[in-house]
Design an enzyme around this catalytic site. Structure first.
Site, PDB file in Angstrom:
ATOM      1  N   LYS A  73      11.591 -11.182 -38.632  1.00 49.45           N
ATOM      2  CA  LYS A  73      12.842 -10.721 -38.038  1.00 49.45           C
ATOM      3  C   LYS A  73      13.205  -9.326 -38.531  1.00 49.45           C
ATOM      4  CE  LYS A  73      14.596 -15.111 -36.486  1.00 49.45           C
ATOM      5  NZ  LYS A  73      15.637 -16.161 -36.532  1.00 49.45           N
ATOM      6  N   ARG A 123      10.138 -21.789 -40.581  1.00 46.89           N
ATOM      7  CA  ARG A 123       9.530 -21.530 -39.273  1.00 46.89           C
ATOM      8  C   ARG A 123       8.905 -20.147 -39.325  1.00 46.89           C
ATOM      9  NH1 ARG A 123      10.977 -19.103 -34.390  1.00 46.89           N
ATOM     10  NH2 ARG A 123      10.295 -20.212 -32.497  1.00 46.89           N
TER      11      ARG A 123
END
Length: 288
Positions: free
Chosen positions: A229, A267
């Site tokens: 991210k 994740r």
């Protein structure tokens, strides 16, 4: 693996996952042309299946299959197109013996994936995008990952405004937990995800990671999805901040720290390093 407050792992999963003795690793397969993390390289069905099986071979405990990008500004996809993209991948993974999660906002897609053998529904909207989602989860009895988000892909960046992000995210997750219970979802089905990057800026993401224990007080296992991210671009080597794949080492570092904090699963896009990270965290914790 338990949450930061010692909460047991979610119930409707194979014993091998409930008794792993470490934080689980969920590998990501984006069957999309516009994912932020991989540029659509797994959009072809055969390529997506091969990649998913590769993640299983690397040791992924779960494979999360999605057919709609949920990055800020992403164009929506119809449930019909989403199912066309992901169901062949889900079916192939189930046939290969994998534990499959479906990453979807749509109840019809969730049901179809569960009918094909998926054991987990990962809903980044926390049940707010589709009014039928919570009833579908209740009826199917699968594990439900309830993520925090404000707004939609088109509006969430405008809503990243908090006085105290951890306190407010915890309160908003508690509201969604109450909604799942009212819809008939059993408490043991639910995993919570703070939704890093979803209506949050970098400072918000770091605060949530640093205070995972406060989210654990909601009494449900936690999933952390930090992989590749944008906020990790602030800690990678100079010149690489805008390259998602250059953030894998930083992603693995977050996996280690989240695992040491007791989260249920991480994740990630790159499995091997995060799997090692969760094993290191388990060994570290065992010797305290």
């Amino acid at each position: 693996m338990s949450s930061p407050d010692g909460t047991a792992a979610p119930g409707p999963l194979p014993d091998a996952l409930r008794d792993a003795g470490r934080t689980l690793v969920m590998g990501v397969v984006n069957v999309t042309p516009d994912s932020f993390s991989d540029g659509g390289q797994w959009f072809d069905t055969d390529v997506a299946v091969a990649h998913a099986k590769h993640l299983l071979a690397q040791g992924a405990d779960i494979v999360d299959v999605g057919g709609e990008s949920t990055r800020p500004g992403a164009a929506p996809v119809t449930p019909e197109e989403e199912r066309r993209r992901i169901l062949p991948v889900v079916e192939a993974l189930v046939e290969a013996g994998g534990v499959v999660s479906v990453d979807t906002l749509h109840a019809a897609t969730a049901r179809a994936a569960v009918d094909a053998g998926a054991l987990i529904v990962n809903d980044v909207s926390g049940g707010t995008a589709d009014p039928e989602m919570l009833a579908t989860v209740a009826q199917t009895g699968v594990v439900y990952i309830l993520q925090h988000r404000r707004g939609t892909a088109a509006t969430m960046n405008e809503l990243a405004v908090y006085d105290d992000v951890v306190t407010e995210v915890r309160a908003e997750l508690a509201e969604r937990l109450a909604a799942t219970a009212a819809a008939g979802v059993r408490e043991e089905q639910v995993v919570l995800d703070p939704g890093l990057g979803f209506a949050k800026n970098a400072e918000h993401n770091w605060a949530l990671l640093a205070r995972l224990d406060e989210l654990g007080r909601l009494g449900r296992p936690l999933l952390v999805g930090a992989s590749r991210k944008r906020f990790l671009g602030g800690v990678v080597a100079p010149g690489l901040a805008d390259q998602p794949m250059a953030r894998d080492a930083a992603s693995a570092a977050v996996s280690a720290l989240a695992a040491a904090a007791g989260v249920w699963a991480v994740r990630v896009h790159e499995v091997t390093a995060s799997l090692d990270a969760t094993r290191v965290a388990a060994a570290w914790t065992a010797h305290r």
